[in-house]
Design a protein around this motif. Sequence first.
Motif, PDB file in Angstrom:
ATOM      1  N   LEU A 145       0.805  -1.221   0.000  1.00 31.84           N
ATOM      2  CA  LEU A 145       0.000   0.000   0.000  1.00 31.84           C
ATOM      3  C   LEU A 145       0.844   1.279   0.000  1.00 31.84           C
ATOM      4  CD1 LEU A 145      -3.052  -0.812   2.312  1.00 31.84           C
ATOM      5  CD2 LEU A 145      -3.124  -0.072  -0.074  1.00 31.84           C
ATOM      6  N   PRO A 146       1.852   1.427   0.881  1.00 34.28           N
ATOM      7  CA  PRO A 146       2.627   2.672   0.856  1.00 34.28           C
ATOM      8  C   PRO A 146       3.282   2.938  -0.490  1.00 34.28           C
ATOM      9  CG  PRO A 146       3.011   1.476   2.895  1.00 34.28           C
ATOM     10  CD  PRO A 146       2.248   0.555   2.001  1.00 34.28           C
ATOM     11  N   ALA A 147       3.733   1.893  -1.160  1.00 32.59           N
ATOM     12  CA  ALA A 147       4.362   2.074  -2.472  1.00 32.59           C
ATOM     13  C   ALA A 147       3.365   2.599  -3.502  1.00 32.59           C
ATOM     14  CB  ALA A 147       4.957   0.751  -2.952  1.00 32.59           C
ATOM     15  N   ALA A 148       2.065   2.362  -3.248  1.00 31.96           N
ATOM     16  CA  ALA A 148       1.023   2.830  -4.154  1.00 31.96           C
ATOM     17  C   ALA A 148       0.512   4.222  -3.778  1.00 31.96           C
ATOM     18  CB  ALA A 148      -0.140   1.840  -4.161  1.00 31.96           C
ATOM     19  N   GLY A 149       1.066   4.789  -2.689  1.00 31.82           N
ATOM     20  CA  GLY A 149       0.670   6.131  -2.285  1.00 31.82           C
ATOM     21  C   GLY A 149      -0.119   6.211  -0.999  1.00 31.82           C
ATOM     22  N   PHE A 150      -0.378   5.092  -0.360  1.00 32.67           N
ATOM     23  CA  PHE A 150      -1.114   5.084   0.902  1.00 32.67           C
ATOM     24  C   PHE A 150      -0.264   5.713   2.004  1.00 32.67           C
ATOM     25  CE2 PHE A 150      -1.928   2.937   4.967  1.00 32.67           C
ATOM     26  CZ  PHE A 150      -3.290   3.161   5.129  1.00 32.67           C
ATOM     27  N   ASP A 151      -0.900   6.555   2.831  1.00 28.41           N
ATOM     28  CA  ASP A 151      -0.191   7.243   3.914  1.00 28.41           C
ATOM     29  C   ASP A 151      -0.724   6.737   5.256  1.00 28.41           C
ATOM     30  OD1 ASP A 151       0.960   8.922   5.752  1.00 28.41           O
ATOM     31  OD2 ASP A 151       0.349  10.783   4.770  1.00 28.41           O
ATOM     32  N   PRO A 152       0.032   5.888   5.969  1.00 24.63           N
ATOM     33  CA  PRO A 152      -0.461   5.327   7.229  1.00 24.63           C
ATOM     34  C   PRO A 152      -0.598   6.347   8.350  1.00 24.63           C
ATOM     35  CG  PRO A 152       1.828   4.704   6.865  1.00 24.63           C
ATOM     36  CD  PRO A 152       1.367   5.370   5.603  1.00 24.63           C
ATOM     37  N   SER A 153      -0.109   7.565   8.153  1.00 26.11           N
ATOM     38  CA  SER A 153      -0.240   8.590   9.187  1.00 26.11           C
ATOM     39  C   SER A 153      -1.581   9.320   9.101  1.00 26.11           C
ATOM     40  CB  SER A 153       0.905   9.606   9.081  1.00 26.11           C
ATOM     41  OG  SER A 153       0.773  10.417   7.917  1.00 26.11           O
ATOM     42  N   ASP A 177      -5.113  -7.649  11.982  1.00 22.04           N
ATOM     43  CA  ASP A 177      -3.880  -7.128  12.574  1.00 22.04           C
ATOM     44  C   ASP A 177      -3.194  -6.172  11.607  1.00 22.04           C
ATOM     45  OD1 ASP A 177      -3.597  -8.065  15.206  1.00 22.04           O
ATOM     46  OD2 ASP A 177      -2.842 -10.011  14.539  1.00 22.04           O
ATOM     47  N   GLY A 178      -3.143  -6.558  10.341  1.00 12.67           N
ATOM     48  CA  GLY A 178      -2.525  -5.691   9.335  1.00 12.67           C
ATOM     49  C   GLY A 178      -3.246  -4.368   9.199  1.00 12.67           C
ATOM     50  N   ILE A 179      -4.580  -4.405   9.265  1.00 13.51           N
ATOM     51  CA  ILE A 179      -5.356  -3.166   9.207  1.00 13.51           C
ATOM     52  C   ILE A 179      -5.041  -2.299  10.420  1.00 13.51           C
ATOM     53  CG2 ILE A 179      -7.689  -2.205   9.340  1.00 13.51           C
ATOM     54  CD1 ILE A 179      -8.631  -4.639   7.740  1.00 13.51           C
ATOM     55  N   GLY A 180      -5.010  -2.907  11.600  1.00 15.73           N
ATOM     56  CA  GLY A 180      -4.733  -2.144  12.817  1.00 15.73           C
ATOM     57  C   GLY A 180      -3.376  -1.472  12.782  1.00 15.73           C
ATOM     58  N   GLU A 181      -2.378  -2.178  12.278  1.00 19.40           N
ATOM     59  CA  GLU A 181      -1.019  -1.621  12.230  1.00 19.40           C
ATOM     60  C   GLU A 181      -0.932  -0.453  11.261  1.00 19.40           C
ATOM     61  OE1 GLU A 181       1.412  -4.940  11.249  1.00 19.40           O
ATOM     62  OE2 GLU A 181       1.115  -5.932  13.208  1.00 19.40           O
ATOM     63  N   ALA A 182      -1.812  -0.423  10.260  1.00 16.91           N
ATOM     64  CA  ALA A 182      -1.784   0.651   9.256  1.00 16.91           C
ATOM     65  C   ALA A 182      -2.800   1.748   9.531  1.00 16.91           C
ATOM     66  CB  ALA A 182      -2.030   0.055   7.868  1.00 16.91           C
ATOM     67  N   SER A 183      -3.455   1.702  10.691  1.00 15.58           N
ATOM     68  CA  SER A 183      -4.545   2.637  10.985  1.00 15.58           C
ATOM     69  C   SER A 183      -4.119   3.724  11.951  1.00 15.58           C
ATOM     70  CB  SER A 183      -5.749   1.879  11.566  1.00 15.58           C
ATOM     71  OG  SER A 183      -6.323   1.038  10.605  1.00 15.58           O
ATOM     72  N   ALA A 184      -4.101   4.951  11.466  1.00 18.93           N
ATOM     73  CA  ALA A 184      -3.840   6.102  12.324  1.00 18.93           C
ATOM     74  C   ALA A 184      -5.048   6.349  13.222  1.00 18.93           C
ATOM     75  CB  ALA A 184      -3.575   7.335  11.469  1.00 18.93           C
ATOM     76  N   PRO A 185      -4.854   7.052  14.348  1.00 19.88           N
ATOM     77  CA  PRO A 185      -6.010   7.428  15.179  1.00 19.88           C
ATOM     78  C   PRO A 185      -7.081   8.137  14.347  1.00 19.88           C
ATOM     79  CG  PRO A 185      -3.978   7.907  16.338  1.00 19.88           C
ATOM     80  CD  PRO A 185      -3.578   7.502  14.942  1.00 19.88           C
ATOM     81  N   GLY A 186      -8.337   7.793  14.607  1.00 18.46           N
ATOM     82  CA  GLY A 186      -9.437   8.347  13.833  1.00 18.46           C
ATOM     83  C   GLY A 186      -9.844   7.500  12.653  1.00 18.46           C
ATOM     84  N   SER A 187      -9.089   6.418  12.392  1.00 15.50           N
ATOM     85  CA  SER A 187      -9.449   5.516  11.294  1.00 15.50           C
ATOM     86  C   SER A 187     -10.699   4.740  11.645  1.00 15.50           C
ATOM     87  CB  SER A 187      -8.299   4.549  11.006  1.00 15.50           C
ATOM     88  OG  SER A 187      -7.179   5.219  10.479  1.00 15.50           O
ATOM     89  N   ARG A 188     -11.399   4.280  10.611  1.00 18.05           N
ATOM     90  CA  ARG A 188     -12.615   3.494  10.788  1.00 18.05           C
ATOM     91  C   ARG A 188     -12.519   2.198   9.988  1.00 18.05           C
ATOM     92  NH1 ARG A 188     -17.526   8.003  10.373  1.00 18.05           N
ATOM     93  NH2 ARG A 188     -16.488   9.631  11.608  1.00 18.05           N
ATOM     94  N   LEU A 189     -13.296   1.225  10.427  1.00 14.63           N
ATOM     95  CA  LEU A 189     -13.331  -0.082   9.770  1.00 14.63           C
ATOM     96  C   LEU A 189     -14.765  -0.580   9.750  1.00 14.63           C
ATOM     97  CD1 LEU A 189     -12.226  -2.865   8.756  1.00 14.63           C
ATOM     98  CD2 LEU A 189     -11.825  -3.426  11.169  1.00 14.63           C
ATOM     99  N   ALA A 190     -15.202  -1.086   8.615  1.00 18.24           N
ATOM    100  CA  ALA A 190     -16.523  -1.709   8.507  1.00 18.24           C
ATOM    101  C   ALA A 190     -16.368  -3.116   7.967  1.00 18.24           C
ATOM    102  CB  ALA A 190     -17.437  -0.894   7.600  1.00 18.24           C
ATOM    103  N   THR A 191     -17.122  -4.038   8.534  1.00 16.58           N
ATOM    104  CA  THR A 191     -17.126  -5.424   8.077  1.00 16.58           C
ATOM    105  C   THR A 191     -18.381  -6.094   8.608  1.00 16.58           C
ATOM    106  OG1 THR A 191     -15.791  -7.437   7.881  1.00 16.58           O
ATOM    107  CG2 THR A 191     -15.827  -6.350  10.047  1.00 16.58           C
ATOM    108  N   GLU A 192     -18.566  -7.381   8.283  1.00 13.29           N
ATOM    109  CA  GLU A 192     -19.733  -8.096   8.797  1.00 13.29           C
ATOM    110  C   GLU A 192     -19.491  -8.548  10.237  1.00 13.29           C
ATOM    111  OE1 GLU A 192     -18.876  -9.200   5.181  1.00 13.29           O
ATOM    112  OE2 GLU A 192     -19.964  -7.304   5.178  1.00 13.29           O
ATOM    113  N   ASP A 193     -20.561  -8.570  10.998  1.00 12.40           N
ATOM    114  CA  ASP A 193     -20.534  -9.103  12.351  1.00 12.40           C
ATOM    115  C   ASP A 193     -20.525 -10.627  12.261  1.00 12.40           C
ATOM    116  OD1 ASP A 193     -20.891  -9.733  15.021  1.00 12.40           O
ATOM    117  OD2 ASP A 193     -22.564  -8.352  15.334  1.00 12.40           O
TER     118      ASP A 193
END
Length: 268
Positions: A145-153, A177-193
């Motif tokens: 993701l970072p190589a494609a321009g994603f900014d984890p900050s 876990d990978g999502i959490g490591e790349a998520s700055a404060p204020g990030s959100r996540l949606a998925t199925e329960d």
Amino acid sequence: MDEPLRGVGRTALGVARMRAAEHRREDRLFADPFAEAFAAAGPPAVPGTAGAMRDMMVLQVIIRTRFYDDYFLDAAASGIRQVVLLAAGLDTRAFRLDWPDGVRLFEVDLPDVLAFKDATLAGAEPRCGRTVVAADLREDWAGRLPAAGFDPSRPTAWLVEGLLIYLSEDDAAALLDGIGEASAPGSRLATEDGTGTTWLIDLARTHPEQFPAGALWKGGLGEESASWLEEHGWRVEQHSLSDAAASYGRSAPGSGSPRGFLIAERPR
């Protein structure tokens, strides 16, 4: 293109067919004028018989599509400008949602799925910045993701739609876990329960003729989905399928325990 989609890729095509059918309804919950193109370009649908199982899965797909549309628009309204769709499949939100200026959306999926998608949508203009990232989610997708321009900050709105049930418990935990490591404060996540996953898998095995894709289900984190996220630093909201459906004027099945949805936030 010869046999462009296999396995889970074919399930993405099945979901696109459900969206195309909803688009044709006069009382549709969302507009997806691109879904019909996928249905026409893909291989023939795997036949399935009508029944309660199939009806429930169609409802789940339709309600979750609208629910996640609203999730993204709410996240953008709050100021989030970075969006990531994991296992993006044949999702067309980059092309059909009314995104504000400055949104950059990343679609991560297998190379053949993305190639089929881009070939089918050739000439269509996205309504936000769109970047595709070819990666296997069982491998180091986060490193690409970072190589494609994603900014984890920067805060990110993540979506994991319709995927976790296809993963083992370990693979689902590794993905989150990978999502959490790349998520700055204020990030959100949606998925199925995961509530009701065991019941749903048992039903799919009992009625494989109604929903053939159920044979690929492994369960993910199952009943522990919400608690797992809370234990890993997310603040979680649970939304039942029946409540979401009612809010959109649709009726959910009255029996069983169909899955709902989770929206989680990384505290600031």
